[in-house]
Design a protein around this motif. Structure first.
Motif, PDB file in Angstrom:
ATOM      1  N   GLU A  37      38.426  37.357  32.370  1.00  0.00           N
ATOM      2  CA  GLU A  37      39.531  37.687  33.272  1.00  0.00           C
ATOM      3  C   GLU A  37      40.806  36.966  32.841  1.00  0.00           C
ATOM      4  O   GLU A  37      41.894  37.556  32.838  1.00  0.00           O
ATOM      5  CB  GLU A  37      39.192  37.330  34.712  1.00  0.00           C
ATOM      6  N   LEU A  67      49.525  44.055  36.754  1.00  0.00           N
ATOM      7  CA  LEU A  67      48.196  44.169  37.332  1.00  0.00           C
ATOM      8  C   LEU A  67      48.355  44.135  38.850  1.00  0.00           C
ATOM      9  O   LEU A  67      49.020  43.261  39.391  1.00  0.00           O
ATOM     10  CB  LEU A  67      47.296  43.022  36.862  1.00  0.00           C
ATOM     11  N   THR A 105      43.823  46.370  43.184  1.00  0.00           N
ATOM     12  CA  THR A 105      43.147  47.651  43.426  1.00  0.00           C
ATOM     13  C   THR A 105      41.655  47.385  43.301  1.00  0.00           C
ATOM     14  O   THR A 105      41.229  46.248  43.176  1.00  0.00           O
ATOM     15  CB  THR A 105      43.563  48.705  42.372  1.00  0.00           C
ATOM     16  N   GLY A 106      40.886  48.416  43.260  1.00  0.00           N
ATOM     17  CA  GLY A 106      39.457  48.244  43.069  1.00  0.00           C
ATOM     18  C   GLY A 106      39.089  47.975  41.620  1.00  0.00           C
ATOM     19  O   GLY A 106      37.960  47.601  41.310  1.00  0.00           O
ATOM     20  N   ALA A 107      40.053  48.141  40.716  1.00  0.00           N
ATOM     21  CA  ALA A 107      39.793  47.952  39.290  1.00  0.00           C
ATOM     22  C   ALA A 107      39.984  46.487  38.895  1.00  0.00           C
ATOM     23  O   ALA A 107      40.866  45.805  39.412  1.00  0.00           O
ATOM     24  CB  ALA A 107      40.721  48.829  38.463  1.00  0.00           C
ATOM     25  N   THR A 108      39.159  46.016  37.970  1.00  0.00           N
ATOM     26  CA  THR A 108      39.286  44.650  37.466  1.00  0.00           C
ATOM     27  C   THR A 108      40.500  44.551  36.547  1.00  0.00           C
ATOM     28  O   THR A 108      40.993  45.569  36.052  1.00  0.00           O
ATOM     29  CB  THR A 108      38.030  44.247  36.670  1.00  0.00           C
ATOM     30  N   GLU A 160      39.836  46.330  33.304  1.00  0.00           N
ATOM     31  CA  GLU A 160      39.892  47.794  33.430  1.00  0.00           C
ATOM     32  C   GLU A 160      41.342  48.280  33.489  1.00  0.00           C
ATOM     33  O   GLU A 160      41.690  49.271  32.842  1.00  0.00           O
ATOM     34  CB  GLU A 160      39.136  48.246  34.683  1.00  0.00           C
ATOM     35  N   GLN A 161      42.172  47.577  34.252  1.00  0.00           N
ATOM     36  CA  GLN A 161      43.582  47.958  34.351  1.00  0.00           C
ATOM     37  C   GLN A 161      44.274  47.824  32.994  1.00  0.00           C
ATOM     38  O   GLN A 161      45.057  48.678  32.600  1.00  0.00           O
ATOM     39  CB  GLN A 161      44.298  47.097  35.386  1.00  0.00           C
ATOM     40  N   ARG A 200      43.193  50.693  30.720  1.00  0.00           N
ATOM     41  CA  ARG A 200      43.888  51.949  31.052  1.00  0.00           C
ATOM     42  C   ARG A 200      45.324  51.940  30.536  1.00  0.00           C
ATOM     43  O   ARG A 200      45.818  52.938  30.004  1.00  0.00           O
ATOM     44  CB  ARG A 200      43.867  52.185  32.557  1.00  0.00           C
TER      45      ARG A 200
END
Length: 124
Positions: A73, A87, A90-93, A96-97, A100
């Motif tokens: 992280e 960042l 949201t529900g995304a780590t 993951e963000q 994307r």
């Protein structure tokens, strides 16, 4: 979640770079041939300085100093800060963000400096 400030690319240049043309050419060749290039050597021999010189002119260079990173992280936060990727909660780590955001960009150059100090974080 805490943010790690980015290391400005321009601040990486602290002294003049003299010689090592052969190493610069070899590194440039490897960068052109591969998506991932690792520069290895003992501490203090100028690996970071060599990379600073080699990536000048490459696509959107971003410099991430992993000296203080302890986990995946933290590595994602440091990379996001260096790349200017916001960042959000949201529900995304964070990873993951970041993934994307990188997938939606064009080619860029990301330097992970001091990765040997964060091997657990960057090897995942």
């Amino acid at each position: 979640m805490t943010s790690i400030p980015p290391r400005p690319f321009a601040a990486s240049r602290t002294t003049r770079f003299v010689g090592r043309q052969r190493e610069l050419e070899a590194l440039a060749e490897r960068c052109g041939a591969s998506r991932l290039v690792t520069v290895l050597g003992p501490p203090g021999i100028g690996k970071s300085h060599l990379v600073v010189e080699a990536i000048e002119g490459m696509l959107a260079p971003a410099w991430v100093d992993l000296t203080e990173v302890k986990d995946l992280e933290g590595a994602a936060l440091a990379a996001a800060a260096a790349l200017g990727v916001p960042l959000v909660a949201t529900g995304a780590t964070p990873i993951e963000q970041l993934g994307r955001a990188l997938a939606s960009r064009g080619a860029s150059t990301l330097v992970l400096d001091n990765a040997e100090l964060a091997t657990d974080a960057v090897s995942k």
